[in-house]
Design a protein around this motif. Structure first.
Motif, PDB file in Angstrom:
ATOM      1  N   ASN A 108      30.907  31.301  34.949  1.00 19.28           N
ATOM      2  CA  ASN A 108      31.476  32.284  35.845  1.00 19.28           C
ATOM      3  C   ASN A 108      32.219  33.303  34.984  1.00 19.28           C
ATOM      4  O   ASN A 108      32.829  32.950  33.980  1.00 19.28           O
ATOM      5  CB  ASN A 108      32.440  31.565  36.797  1.00 19.28           C
ATOM      6  CG  ASN A 108      33.030  32.475  37.825  1.00 19.28           C
ATOM      7  OD1 ASN A 108      33.431  33.592  37.526  1.00 19.28           O
ATOM      8  ND2 ASN A 108      33.096  31.987  39.051  1.00 19.28           N
ATOM      9  N   ALA A 109      32.203  34.554  35.361  1.00 15.04           N
ATOM     10  CA  ALA A 109      32.863  35.605  34.572  1.00 15.04           C
ATOM     11  C   ALA A 109      34.372  35.398  34.475  1.00 15.04           C
ATOM     12  O   ALA A 109      35.027  36.003  33.621  1.00 15.04           O
ATOM     13  CB  ALA A 109      32.564  36.978  35.166  1.00 15.04           C
ATOM     14  N   ASP A 110      34.925  34.549  35.291  1.00 14.07           N
ATOM     15  CA  ASP A 110      36.370  34.309  35.283  1.00 14.07           C
ATOM     16  C   ASP A 110      36.818  33.354  34.185  1.00 14.07           C
ATOM     17  O   ASP A 110      38.008  33.126  34.025  1.00 14.07           O
ATOM     18  CB  ASP A 110      36.822  33.776  36.647  1.00 14.07           C
ATOM     19  CG  ASP A 110      36.585  34.800  37.750  1.00 14.07           C
ATOM     20  OD1 ASP A 110      36.740  36.002  37.476  1.00 14.07           O
ATOM     21  OD2 ASP A 110      36.226  34.382  38.866  1.00 14.07           O
ATOM     22  N   LEU A 163      40.238  39.712  30.143  1.00 12.59           N
ATOM     23  CA  LEU A 163      39.258  40.791  30.287  1.00 12.59           C
ATOM     24  C   LEU A 163      39.798  41.875  31.210  1.00 12.59           C
ATOM     25  O   LEU A 163      40.514  41.584  32.174  1.00 12.59           O
ATOM     26  CB  LEU A 163      37.954  40.251  30.887  1.00 12.59           C
ATOM     27  CG  LEU A 163      37.167  39.251  30.066  1.00 12.59           C
ATOM     28  CD1 LEU A 163      35.937  38.810  30.842  1.00 12.59           C
ATOM     29  CD2 LEU A 163      36.776  39.824  28.730  1.00 12.59           C
ATOM     30  N   THR A 164      39.424  43.100  30.927  1.00 11.33           N
ATOM     31  CA  THR A 164      39.771  44.177  31.847  1.00 11.33           C
ATOM     32  C   THR A 164      38.922  43.997  33.103  1.00 11.33           C
ATOM     33  O   THR A 164      37.869  43.348  33.064  1.00 11.33           O
ATOM     34  CB  THR A 164      39.479  45.557  31.231  1.00 11.33           C
ATOM     35  OG1 THR A 164      38.066  45.676  31.033  1.00 11.33           O
ATOM     36  CG2 THR A 164      40.225  45.764  29.921  1.00 11.33           C
ATOM     37  N   PRO A 165      39.354  44.557  34.217  1.00 12.54           N
ATOM     38  CA  PRO A 165      38.543  44.446  35.441  1.00 12.54           C
ATOM     39  C   PRO A 165      37.119  44.997  35.257  1.00 12.54           C
ATOM     40  O   PRO A 165      36.166  44.417  35.767  1.00 12.54           O
ATOM     41  CB  PRO A 165      39.331  45.260  36.471  1.00 12.54           C
ATOM     42  CG  PRO A 165      40.750  45.182  36.000  1.00 12.54           C
ATOM     43  CD  PRO A 165      40.660  45.185  34.496  1.00 12.54           C
ATOM     44  N   ASP A 166      36.986  46.090  34.514  1.00  9.43           N
ATOM     45  CA  ASP A 166      35.656  46.660  34.282  1.00  9.43           C
ATOM     46  C   ASP A 166      34.776  45.706  33.472  1.00  9.43           C
ATOM     47  O   ASP A 166      33.600  45.512  33.780  1.00  9.43           O
ATOM     48  CB  ASP A 166      35.750  48.000  33.547  1.00  9.43           C
ATOM     49  CG  ASP A 166      36.295  49.108  34.429  1.00  9.43           C
ATOM     50  OD1 ASP A 166      36.251  48.956  35.669  1.00  9.43           O
ATOM     51  OD2 ASP A 166      36.753  50.124  33.871  1.00  9.43           O
ATOM     52  N   GLU A 167      35.344  45.097  32.437  1.00  7.96           N
ATOM     53  CA  GLU A 167      34.578  44.165  31.607  1.00  7.96           C
ATOM     54  C   GLU A 167      34.217  42.917  32.409  1.00  7.96           C
ATOM     55  O   GLU A 167      33.104  42.407  32.308  1.00  7.96           O
ATOM     56  CB  GLU A 167      35.366  43.779  30.356  1.00  7.96           C
ATOM     57  CG  GLU A 167      34.656  42.789  29.452  1.00  7.96           C
ATOM     58  CD  GLU A 167      33.373  43.330  28.829  1.00  7.96           C
ATOM     59  OE1 GLU A 167      32.551  42.499  28.397  1.00  7.96           O
ATOM     60  OE2 GLU A 167      33.182  44.551  28.767  1.00  7.96           O
ATOM     61  N   ARG A 168      35.147  42.430  33.215  1.00  3.30           N
ATOM     62  CA  ARG A 168      34.869  41.254  34.050  1.00  3.30           C
ATOM     63  C   ARG A 168      33.722  41.555  35.024  1.00  3.30           C
ATOM     64  O   ARG A 168      32.811  40.748  35.212  1.00  3.30           O
ATOM     65  CB  ARG A 168      36.126  40.835  34.813  1.00  3.30           C
ATOM     66  CG  ARG A 168      35.950  39.538  35.587  1.00  3.30           C
ATOM     67  CD  ARG A 168      37.258  39.046  36.199  1.00  3.30           C
ATOM     68  NE  ARG A 168      38.386  39.041  35.278  1.00  3.30           N
ATOM     69  CZ  ARG A 168      38.597  38.131  34.328  1.00  3.30           C
ATOM     70  NH1 ARG A 168      37.749  37.160  34.167  1.00  3.30           N
ATOM     71  NH2 ARG A 168      39.659  38.209  33.548  1.00  3.30           N
ATOM     72  N   GLU A 169      33.739  42.732  35.645  1.00  2.00           N
ATOM     73  CA  GLU A 169      32.672  43.113  36.577  1.00  2.00           C
ATOM     74  C   GLU A 169      31.333  43.258  35.849  1.00  2.00           C
ATOM     75  O   GLU A 169      30.302  42.828  36.352  1.00  2.00           O
ATOM     76  CB  GLU A 169      33.027  44.418  37.294  1.00  2.00           C
ATOM     77  CG  GLU A 169      31.977  44.878  38.286  1.00  2.00           C
ATOM     78  CD  GLU A 169      31.675  43.849  39.373  1.00  2.00           C
ATOM     79  OE1 GLU A 169      30.528  43.831  39.857  1.00  2.00           O
ATOM     80  OE2 GLU A 169      32.560  43.044  39.733  1.00  2.00           O
ATOM     81  N   TYR A 170      31.354  43.839  34.653  1.00  6.43           N
ATOM     82  CA  TYR A 170      30.127  43.972  33.870  1.00  6.43           C
ATOM     83  C   TYR A 170      29.542  42.593  33.551  1.00  6.43           C
ATOM     84  O   TYR A 170      28.351  42.353  33.730  1.00  6.43           O
ATOM     85  CB  TYR A 170      30.403  44.749  32.578  1.00  6.43           C
ATOM     86  CG  TYR A 170      29.218  44.758  31.646  1.00  6.43           C
ATOM     87  CD1 TYR A 170      28.127  45.563  31.901  1.00  6.43           C
ATOM     88  CD2 TYR A 170      29.191  43.931  30.525  1.00  6.43           C
ATOM     89  CE1 TYR A 170      27.031  45.557  31.059  1.00  6.43           C
ATOM     90  CE2 TYR A 170      28.101  43.917  29.681  1.00  6.43           C
ATOM     91  CZ  TYR A 170      27.018  44.741  29.954  1.00  6.43           C
ATOM     92  OH  TYR A 170      25.923  44.729  29.121  1.00  6.43           O
ATOM     93  N   ARG A 171      30.383  41.677  33.093  1.00  7.31           N
ATOM     94  CA  ARG A 171      29.901  40.328  32.776  1.00  7.31           C
ATOM     95  C   ARG A 171      29.390  39.613  34.021  1.00  7.31           C
ATOM     96  O   ARG A 171      28.407  38.892  33.968  1.00  7.31           O
ATOM     97  CB  ARG A 171      31.004  39.511  32.089  1.00  7.31           C
ATOM     98  CG  ARG A 171      31.290  40.012  30.697  1.00  7.31           C
ATOM     99  CD  ARG A 171      32.263  39.142  29.975  1.00  7.31           C
ATOM    100  NE  ARG A 171      32.621  39.736  28.698  1.00  7.31           N
ATOM    101  CZ  ARG A 171      33.129  39.064  27.687  1.00  7.31           C
ATOM    102  NH1 ARG A 171      33.358  37.773  27.796  1.00  7.31           N
ATOM    103  NH2 ARG A 171      33.432  39.678  26.563  1.00  7.31           N
ATOM    104  N   ARG A 172      30.057  39.824  35.144  1.00  8.50           N
ATOM    105  CA  ARG A 172      29.607  39.217  36.399  1.00  8.50           C
ATOM    106  C   ARG A 172      28.203  39.720  36.750  1.00  8.50           C
ATOM    107  O   ARG A 172      27.326  38.945  37.130  1.00  8.50           O
ATOM    108  CB  ARG A 172      30.595  39.524  37.519  1.00  8.50           C
ATOM    109  CG  ARG A 172      30.249  38.839  38.836  1.00  8.50           C
ATOM    110  CD  ARG A 172      31.337  38.999  39.890  1.00  8.50           C
ATOM    111  NE  ARG A 172      32.463  38.122  39.557  1.00  8.50           N
ATOM    112  CZ  ARG A 172      33.673  38.533  39.169  1.00  8.50           C
ATOM    113  NH1 ARG A 172      33.937  39.817  39.085  1.00  8.50           N
ATOM    114  NH2 ARG A 172      34.619  37.683  38.877  1.00  8.50           N
TER     115      ARG A 172
END
Length: 108
Positions: free
Chosen positions: A15-17, A22-31
């Motif tokens: 899971n990306a979490d 991580l920044t919110p943008d990086e977390r969303e990209y990984r997700r």
């Protein structure tokens, strides 16, 4: 075809979490990347790596090259100082973070 949850479990997709800081943008990209991987696994199934002895056969066309057998012998013997080799691994005496070249310290 597997569900996305089944695909994640079968392939061991994280899971990306799980990555802290991580920044919110990086977390969303990984997700998004992990979701694309899960969709591919759901459609095509889990891919398995080829066992080592069979993987080497893809390089057999290089056997026709002059000197190929000598290079293979050097690699198998772990020859130090081979003129074409740049090792990404730290060896005793190397400066921290440097990739040694054939003639001493290399690039950072």
């Amino acid at each position: 075809m597997l569900s996305l949850d089944e695909a994640r479990a079968a392939a061991g997709i994280l899971n990306a979490d799980v990555w802290p800081g991580l920044t919110p943008d990086e977390r969303e990209y990984r997700r998004q990347v992990l979701d694309r991987i899960a969709r591919r696994v759901a459609e095509d199934g889990v891919r398995v790596s080829v066992p080592s002895p069979e993987r080497g056969s893809q390089f057999m066309p290089f056997a026709a090259l002059k000197g190929f057998e000598d290079v293979i012998a050097e690699v198998e013997e772990g020859a130090e100082g081979c003129s074409w080799r740049v090792s990404p691994h730290k060896r005793p005496g190397d400066a921290a973070g440097e990739i040694p070249g054939p003639n001493g310290p290399g690039i950072r």
